[in-house]
Design a protein around this motif. Sequence first.
Motif, short mmCIF file in Angstrom:
data_model
loop_
_atom_site.label_atom_id
_atom_site.label_comp_id
_atom_site.label_asym_id
_atom_site.label_seq_id
_atom_site.Cartn_x
_atom_site.Cartn_y
_atom_site.Cartn_z
N GLY A 227 -6.01 20.26 61.57
CA GLY A 227 -6.29 20.03 62.98
C GLY A 227 -6.10 18.60 63.41
O GLY A 227 -6.10 18.30 64.60
N SER A 228 -5.94 17.69 62.48
CA SER A 228 -5.71 16.29 62.81
C SER A 228 -4.31 16.13 63.40
O SER A 228 -3.40 16.90 63.10
N PHE A 229 -4.13 15.09 64.21
CA PHE A 229 -2.82 14.84 64.78
C PHE A 229 -2.69 13.40 65.21
O PHE A 229 -3.67 12.67 65.37
N THR A 230 -1.46 12.97 65.41
CA THR A 230 -1.17 11.68 66.01
C THR A 230 0.06 11.84 66.90
O THR A 230 1.01 12.54 66.53
N THR A 231 0.06 11.22 68.05
CA THR A 231 1.20 11.26 68.94
C THR A 231 1.29 9.95 69.70
O THR A 231 0.27 9.30 69.98
N GLY A 232 2.51 9.54 70.01
CA GLY A 232 2.71 8.28 70.72
C GLY A 232 4.18 7.91 70.78
O GLY A 232 5.06 8.76 70.63
N ASP A 233 4.45 6.63 70.96
CA ASP A 233 5.82 6.15 71.07
C ASP A 233 6.43 5.93 69.69
O ASP A 233 5.75 5.45 68.77
N PHE A 234 7.71 6.29 69.57
CA PHE A 234 8.45 6.02 68.34
C PHE A 234 9.25 4.75 68.57
O PHE A 234 9.99 4.63 69.55
N ALA A 235 9.06 3.78 67.67
CA ALA A 235 9.63 2.45 67.90
C ALA A 235 10.15 1.88 66.59
O ALA A 235 10.04 2.50 65.52
N THR A 236 10.75 0.70 66.68
CA THR A 236 11.07 -0.05 65.46
C THR A 236 10.22 -1.32 65.45
O THR A 236 9.87 -1.86 66.49
N GLU A 237 9.89 -1.76 64.25
CA GLU A 237 9.02 -2.91 64.10
C GLU A 237 9.32 -3.60 62.77
O GLU A 237 9.94 -3.03 61.87
N THR A 238 8.88 -4.83 62.66
CA THR A 238 9.01 -5.59 61.41
C THR A 238 7.81 -5.33 60.53
O THR A 238 6.67 -5.44 60.98
N LEU A 239 8.05 -4.98 59.26
CA LEU A 239 6.99 -4.79 58.29
C LEU A 239 7.11 -5.84 57.20
O LEU A 239 8.22 -6.16 56.75
N THR A 240 5.97 -6.40 56.80
CA THR A 240 5.95 -7.43 55.76
C THR A 240 5.17 -6.91 54.57
O THR A 240 4.06 -6.41 54.71
N PHE A 241 5.76 -7.06 53.39
CA PHE A 241 5.23 -6.48 52.16
C PHE A 241 4.57 -7.56 51.32
O PHE A 241 5.24 -8.31 50.60
N GLY A 242 3.25 -7.65 51.39
CA GLY A 242 2.51 -8.63 50.59
C GLY A 242 3.07 -10.02 50.79
O GLY A 242 3.23 -10.50 51.92
N ASN A 243 3.34 -10.69 49.67
CA ASN A 243 3.93 -12.02 49.73
C ASN A 243 5.46 -11.98 49.70
O ASN A 243 6.11 -13.00 49.52
N SER A 244 6.02 -10.77 49.87
CA SER A 244 7.46 -10.62 49.81
C SER A 244 8.07 -10.83 51.19
O SER A 244 7.41 -11.22 52.15
N LYS A 245 9.35 -10.53 51.29
CA LYS A 245 10.06 -10.75 52.54
C LYS A 245 9.69 -9.71 53.59
O LYS A 245 9.16 -8.64 53.29
N SER A 246 10.01 -10.03 54.84
CA SER A 246 9.80 -9.11 55.95
C SER A 246 11.07 -8.31 56.18
O SER A 246 12.19 -8.82 56.03
N ILE A 247 10.90 -7.05 56.57
CA ILE A 247 12.03 -6.16 56.85
C ILE A 247 11.97 -5.77 58.33
O ILE A 247 10.99 -5.15 58.77
N PRO A 248 12.98 -6.12 59.12
CA PRO A 248 12.95 -5.80 60.55
C PRO A 248 13.48 -4.39 60.84
O PRO A 248 14.09 -3.74 59.98
N ASN A 249 13.21 -3.93 62.04
CA ASN A 249 13.82 -2.72 62.61
C ASN A 249 13.54 -1.45 61.80
O ASN A 249 14.41 -0.58 61.67
N LEU A 250 12.33 -1.32 61.27
CA LEU A 250 11.94 -0.08 60.58
C LEU A 250 11.26 0.85 61.57
O LEU A 250 10.43 0.42 62.39
#
Length: 482
Positions: A227-250
């Motif tokens: 019964g759980s759900f999530t809804t909203g806008d689908f977008a791209t964003e930059t994600l940063t992994f710990g102390n590693s590099k950032s990946i844009p447009n995910l």
Amino acid sequence: MPISLNMNNNKPIFSAFLFTAILNSLLFSSSLARVFTETTTVFDVSASSNRAQNALSITPPQFHSHHLSNSSLSLSLHSRLAIHKHNYKDYESLVRARLARDAARVQSLNRNLNLALAGDAVRPNSLTAPVVSGQSQGSGEYFARIAVGQPAQSFYLVPDTGSDITWLQCLPCSIGNTCYPQTDPIFNPTSSSSYRPLSCDSQQCQSLNRPGCQSGTCVYQVWYGDGSFTTGDFATETLTFGNSKSIPNLPIGCGHDNKGLFVGAAGLIGLGGGALSLSSQLKASSFSYCLVDRDSDSSSTLEFDSARPSDSITTPLLKNNRIDSYRYVQVTGMSVGGKALSISSTRFEIDGSGMGGIIVDSGTFITRLPTDVYESLREAFVQGARSLTAAGAISPFDTCYNLAGQSNVQVPTVAFELSKGNLLQLPARNYLIRMDTAGTYCLAFLKLTTSSLSIIGSFQQQGMRVSYDLVNSLVGFSSNKC
């Protein structure tokens, strides 16, 4: 190779050389490896008791950097107990909450599979949200720390090998609805310079199972069987992994209307096998995780593109053409006490209709097995554990023991038989679960009831690095690699 015969008594006698060769062949034959498997192993009751006693006093973790190669991406991974504030009155209440979340999780997996098998005929034709179950205990037994946006803001998300969309709660929440409680502040997309809504005709939007469109912006929805759900806008964003590099447009879901069993985490990291999962979008050759003991404050990592441990026990990663998200693996049988259960080697195969099979799932707590497999396993375990003091059943488990006052006990080994004769032998702590403060432990497997989908749950995965080789379609298991 010559055979030496004694013709005087007409009884053939193998030469010592040939006898030795045959014996060596048997010893090293992978198909007969189960004959020489250990029959018992030690269960450290004292260590388990100490963890249970300290579980409710765990403090929030200190973050540590993990050194990987420059080509690898890493996220810190923590047990839920170390992150989410709790108000359990005792250890039994904690276990009960975990089992309740587990039941909801399995219901969700089975419902999504049934929808996939039935096809679009039973799928909703609109983005109207389903009725919520009303539970608010919170899902996800492990949280990963990831940074979103520019400037980067860190959030706890639940890694989920059973779904594809990565999403988090976003401001503003829809009118008349509230975002559920989470540990971190809710993400505000207007504060990020790298946030970009996706258009309705974008490739990422069209890859959604049921894309929606509102004012030219792509709308996503994920609904879960509980019964759980999530809804909203689908977008791209930059994600940063710990102390590693950032990946844009995910691609990421920005959820403005979210209800159900996600309390504590800001959202989910989709690690399924579909095109929109994070591993697919990163074009990762591999990913791996290690689930630490859920009663500890230890941390581990979720890693992308890191090398698989050299001692990994591997088996093929399989595909069910009816559902991309689930990560099926090849299992040919099980053994207890070093002896193979009397089940068909095809018992865990996927049939032509997409039914059956066994998946490795990070979100399910307790492993589910077909009824005949479970009953065979239970009978063999009970026979091998006759020296233990039996206790009454504690729902949902039917095989329990009173280990109060014990330090160490010998218990039968339990193993999954994988491809090419490989055996994944579980530590005893991964199949005996403590149920209360009195020292009652139960055999931590459950039988399937309304579904044909078998699941290797996170309790059985604790302390192992589970590695997915996406190039060679293999999954590997390596002990003590957290």
